[in-house]
Write an enzyme that holds these catalytic residues in place. Structure first.
Site, PDB file in Angstrom:
ATOM      1  N   CYS A   1     -30.722 -19.507  14.456  1.00 30.32           N
ATOM      2  CA  CYS A   1     -31.176 -19.079  15.784  1.00 30.32           C
ATOM      3  C   CYS A   1     -30.538 -17.726  16.123  1.00 30.32           C
ATOM      4  O   CYS A   1     -29.764 -17.175  15.355  1.00 30.32           O
ATOM      5  CB  CYS A   1     -30.772 -20.072  16.861  1.00 30.32           C
ATOM      6  SG  CYS A   1     -31.106 -21.799  16.503  1.00 30.32           S
ATOM      7  N   MET A   2     -30.826 -17.238  17.319  1.00 32.84           N
ATOM      8  CA  MET A   2     -30.271 -15.957  17.729  1.00 32.84           C
ATOM      9  C   MET A   2     -28.739 -16.015  17.810  1.00 32.84           C
ATOM     10  O   MET A   2     -28.063 -15.066  17.455  1.00 32.84           O
ATOM     11  CB  MET A   2     -30.851 -15.533  19.083  1.00 32.84           C
ATOM     12  CG  MET A   2     -30.514 -14.117  19.473  1.00 32.84           C
ATOM     13  SD  MET A   2     -31.148 -13.645  21.093  1.00 32.84           S
ATOM     14  CE  MET A   2     -32.880 -13.452  20.780  1.00 32.84           C
ATOM     15  N   ASP A   3     -28.206 -17.141  18.292  1.00 31.13           N
ATOM     16  CA  ASP A   3     -26.779 -17.215  18.574  1.00 31.13           C
ATOM     17  C   ASP A   3     -26.075 -18.414  17.948  1.00 31.13           C
ATOM     18  O   ASP A   3     -24.868 -18.586  18.141  1.00 31.13           O
ATOM     19  CB  ASP A   3     -26.547 -17.294  20.094  1.00 31.13           C
ATOM     20  CG  ASP A   3     -27.506 -16.424  20.843  1.00 31.13           C
ATOM     21  OD1 ASP A   3     -27.330 -15.204  20.775  1.00 31.13           O
ATOM     22  OD2 ASP A   3     -28.459 -16.954  21.444  1.00 31.13           O
TER      23      ASP A   3
ATOM     24  N   ARG B   1     -33.320  13.455  -0.918  1.00 32.03           N
ATOM     25  CA  ARG B   1     -33.073  13.144   0.485  1.00 32.03           C
ATOM     26  C   ARG B   1     -32.901  14.431   1.287  1.00 32.03           C
ATOM     27  O   ARG B   1     -33.793  14.814   2.029  1.00 32.03           O
ATOM     28  CB  ARG B   1     -31.839  12.230   0.576  1.00 32.03           C
ATOM     29  CG  ARG B   1     -31.610  11.627   1.934  1.00 32.03           C
ATOM     30  CD  ARG B   1     -30.634  10.464   1.900  1.00 32.03           C
ATOM     31  NE  ARG B   1     -29.272  10.817   1.500  1.00 32.03           N
ATOM     32  CZ  ARG B   1     -28.266   9.946   1.414  1.00 32.03           C
ATOM     33  NH1 ARG B   1     -28.478   8.668   1.694  1.00 32.03           N
ATOM     34  NH2 ARG B   1     -27.056  10.314   1.044  1.00 32.03           N
TER      35      ARG B   1
ATOM     36  N   HIS C   1     -25.411  14.373  -4.457  1.00 30.00           N
ATOM     37  CA  HIS C   1     -25.268  12.921  -4.339  1.00 30.00           C
ATOM     38  C   HIS C   1     -26.121  12.282  -5.425  1.00 30.00           C
ATOM     39  O   HIS C   1     -27.273  12.655  -5.619  1.00 30.00           O
ATOM     40  CB  HIS C   1     -25.754  12.490  -2.946  1.00 30.00           C
ATOM     41  CG  HIS C   1     -25.412  11.071  -2.593  1.00 30.00           C
ATOM     42  ND1 HIS C   1     -24.153  10.549  -2.718  1.00 30.00           N
ATOM     43  CD2 HIS C   1     -26.181  10.063  -2.098  1.00 30.00           C
ATOM     44  CE1 HIS C   1     -24.152   9.278  -2.319  1.00 30.00           C
ATOM     45  NE2 HIS C   1     -25.366   8.968  -1.944  1.00 30.00           N
TER      46      HIS C   1
ATOM     47  N   TYR D   1     -35.523 -24.474  15.313  1.00 31.96           N
ATOM     48  CA  TYR D   1     -36.869 -23.970  15.642  1.00 31.96           C
ATOM     49  C   TYR D   1     -37.847 -24.239  14.515  1.00 31.96           C
ATOM     50  O   TYR D   1     -37.526 -24.079  13.341  1.00 31.96           O
ATOM     51  CB  TYR D   1     -36.812 -22.453  15.887  1.00 31.96           C
ATOM     52  CG  TYR D   1     -36.175 -22.085  17.208  1.00 31.96           C
ATOM     53  CD1 TYR D   1     -36.746 -22.474  18.415  1.00 31.96           C
ATOM     54  CD2 TYR D   1     -35.002 -21.335  17.235  1.00 31.96           C
ATOM     55  CE1 TYR D   1     -36.158 -22.135  19.619  1.00 31.96           C
ATOM     56  CE2 TYR D   1     -34.416 -20.979  18.433  1.00 31.96           C
ATOM     57  CZ  TYR D   1     -34.987 -21.384  19.634  1.00 31.96           C
ATOM     58  OH  TYR D   1     -34.416 -21.045  20.813  1.00 31.96           O
TER      59      TYR D   1
ATOM     60  N   ARG E   1     -15.920  11.330  -2.345  1.00 31.20           N
ATOM     61  CA  ARG E   1     -16.353  10.668  -1.101  1.00 31.20           C
ATOM     62  C   ARG E   1     -16.334   9.169  -1.384  1.00 31.20           C
ATOM     63  O   ARG E   1     -17.267   8.616  -1.959  1.00 31.20           O
ATOM     64  CB  ARG E   1     -17.769  11.124  -0.733  1.00 31.20           C
ATOM     65  CG  ARG E   1     -17.925  12.641  -0.717  1.00 31.20           C
ATOM     66  CD  ARG E   1     -19.332  13.053  -0.290  1.00 31.20           C
ATOM     67  NE  ARG E   1     -20.390  12.544  -1.131  1.00 31.20           N
ATOM     68  CZ  ARG E   1     -20.918  13.185  -2.177  1.00 31.20           C
ATOM     69  NH1 ARG E   1     -20.485  14.389  -2.524  1.00 31.20           N
ATOM     70  NH2 ARG E   1     -21.892  12.646  -2.874  1.00 31.20           N
TER      71      ARG E   1
ATOM     72  N   LYS F   1     -18.461   6.049   7.708  1.00 33.54           N
ATOM     73  CA  LYS F   1     -19.708   6.019   8.489  1.00 33.54           C
ATOM     74  C   LYS F   1     -20.047   4.568   8.886  1.00 33.54           C
ATOM     75  O   LYS F   1     -19.513   3.622   8.288  1.00 33.54           O
ATOM     76  CB  LYS F   1     -20.846   6.634   7.671  1.00 33.54           C
ATOM     77  CG  LYS F   1     -21.151   5.917   6.369  1.00 33.54           C
ATOM     78  CD  LYS F   1     -22.092   6.757   5.488  1.00 33.54           C
ATOM     79  CE  LYS F   1     -22.406   6.049   4.185  1.00 33.54           C
ATOM     80  NZ  LYS F   1     -23.122   6.931   3.237  1.00 33.54           N
TER      81      LYS F   1
END
Ligand SMILES: *Cc1c(COP(=O)(O)O)cnc(C)c1O
Length: 373
Positions: free
Chosen positions: A315-317, A140, A171, A269, A224, A40
């Protein structure tokens, strides 16, 4: 599509490590117990299709995913093994599941009534395969009582042309902990459900990685296997695994900019970091938009085998690090994995961010390309 083909940053996935973890577990299983590899969330960030290929070669005979689309991805890649969707599939999508021979979870009688309606409205040639989910304490999805479970079985029996019960499972919520009280409570509830079952379906299963590693006697005839297959200890550092787990994921980048700053200059920043003397500062072209979290400010990366602190906000990037000495553009930076004598684990990153390695691994975004070695 990979969004990051032209950048100095990539996830490196070690297929030998995946094979080692999965195959070692597979060999420990009792005869007749099958391993379904859990792929998953794009194989916990490692790439679902590639992981599924390695898992199959290492002895897995089926796959588990969280949502129907993840199962469809595996079918589109050519896998013909059984695939179980662990989450709740929308009733209106069940005809597609039948068409593609994908097994879904049966979570409640309310869902079952809707499923029967949808399936009866379509003239399908095959039955829907389901695994009954039992809620023994995870809280769940699944049946909480034997009566509810029996009502579901009765409904399926009335509609045996539409639905087939191929498995039953629960589970555990604490199989990765040292304290076993709650685990045993769940095991005993599961045993009571099983004793009340009129006939056993093909698959009976309870084990995630933690259960199979530390409570193998519970396994049933299928496991699993998820996080441990990727080389990550499900307990974090609480319990030693019975064999060496080899982490399969590394994250590497390169220095794209290196400079000396004078005392008093600030970085990033909010100007949250100020150099108190002359310092060498390197820039790394990865940021929180890649899943490298902002919370990692003050954590570290490895350059030439040495730990270098992240200075200023991520930062973002991009983010900046303090270097002991100048390095050329293109110098390798290891964010996760081994560099020289030192290594940075997903676990240590997770600990720093106050989360778990599962989350750190699956936050890495599509724009970080994956390469397989
Ligand atoms: C994700 C999941 C697993 C795999 O758990 P790991 O701890 O990664 O081994 C097993 N079963 C269910 C129901 C899950 O949701």
């Amino acid at each position: 599509m990979s969004l990051g083909l032209h950048r100095n940053a990539r996830l490196v996935i070690n297929k030998q490590a995946l094979f080692h973890n999965i195959n070692t577990e597979q060999k420990r299983l009792a005869p007749g117990t099958e391993m379904f590899m859990v792929v998953k969330a794009n194989g916990y960030g490692h790439g679902a299709v590639e992981v599924a290929r390695v898992a199959k070669a290492a002895g897995a005979t089926g796959f588990c995913v969280a949502i129907l689309d993840e199962a469809l991805e595996l079918r589109a890649a050519g896998f013909t093994e059984p695939i179980l969707v662990l989450g709740v599939t929308r009733p209106e999508d069940l005809p597609l599941a039948v068409q593609k021979d994908i097994t879904t979870t049966l979570p409640s009688n309310e869902w079952l009534a809707l499923a029967v309606q949808v399936l009866a409205d379509h003239s399908l040639t095959d039955q829907l395969n389901v695994h009954i989910a039992l809620d023994t304490g995870m809280g769940r999805i699944g049946f909480q009582s034997i009566d509810e479970m029996k009502a579901a079985i009765a409904t399926v029996n009335e509609h045996s042309d539409l639905i087939n019960i191929d498995g039953i499972f629960t589970h555990f919520s604490t199989a990765d902990a040292k304290d076993l009280d709650y685990f045993h409570l769940q095991v005993n509830r599961f045993k009571r459900f099983m004793a009340a079952l009129p006939s056993r379906p093909r698959y009976v299963h309870v084990s995630n990685s933690a259960t199979s590693l530390w409570h193998q006697e519970c396994n049933g005839n299928m496991i699993r296997f998820g996080v441990a297959g990727y080389g990550l200890n499900p307990s974090g550092t609480e319990i030693e695994p019975p064999y060496e787990l080899q982490p399969a994921m590394s994250l590497v980048s390169e220095i794209v900019h290196c400079k000396q700053v004078a005392a008093g200059r600030s970085i990033g920043y909010g100007a949250t970091y100020t150099a108190n003397d002359r310092q060498w500062i390197g820039t790394v072209p990865i940021g929180y938009a890649d899943g490298y979290q902002r919370a990692l400010q003050n954590f570290h990366v490895l350059v030439n085998g040495q730990f270098c602190p992240i200075v200023g906000r991520v930062c973002m990037d991009q983010f900046m690090i303090r270097l002991p000495k100048p390095v050329p553009i293109g110098t390798k930076v290891t964010l996760v994995g081994q560099n020289g004598k030192n290594r940075i684990s997903l676990e240590s990153m997770a600990h720093f961010c106050d989360t778990i390695h599962y989350e750190v691994a699956c936050l890495f975004q599509e724009r970080l390309p994956r390469t397989y070695i």
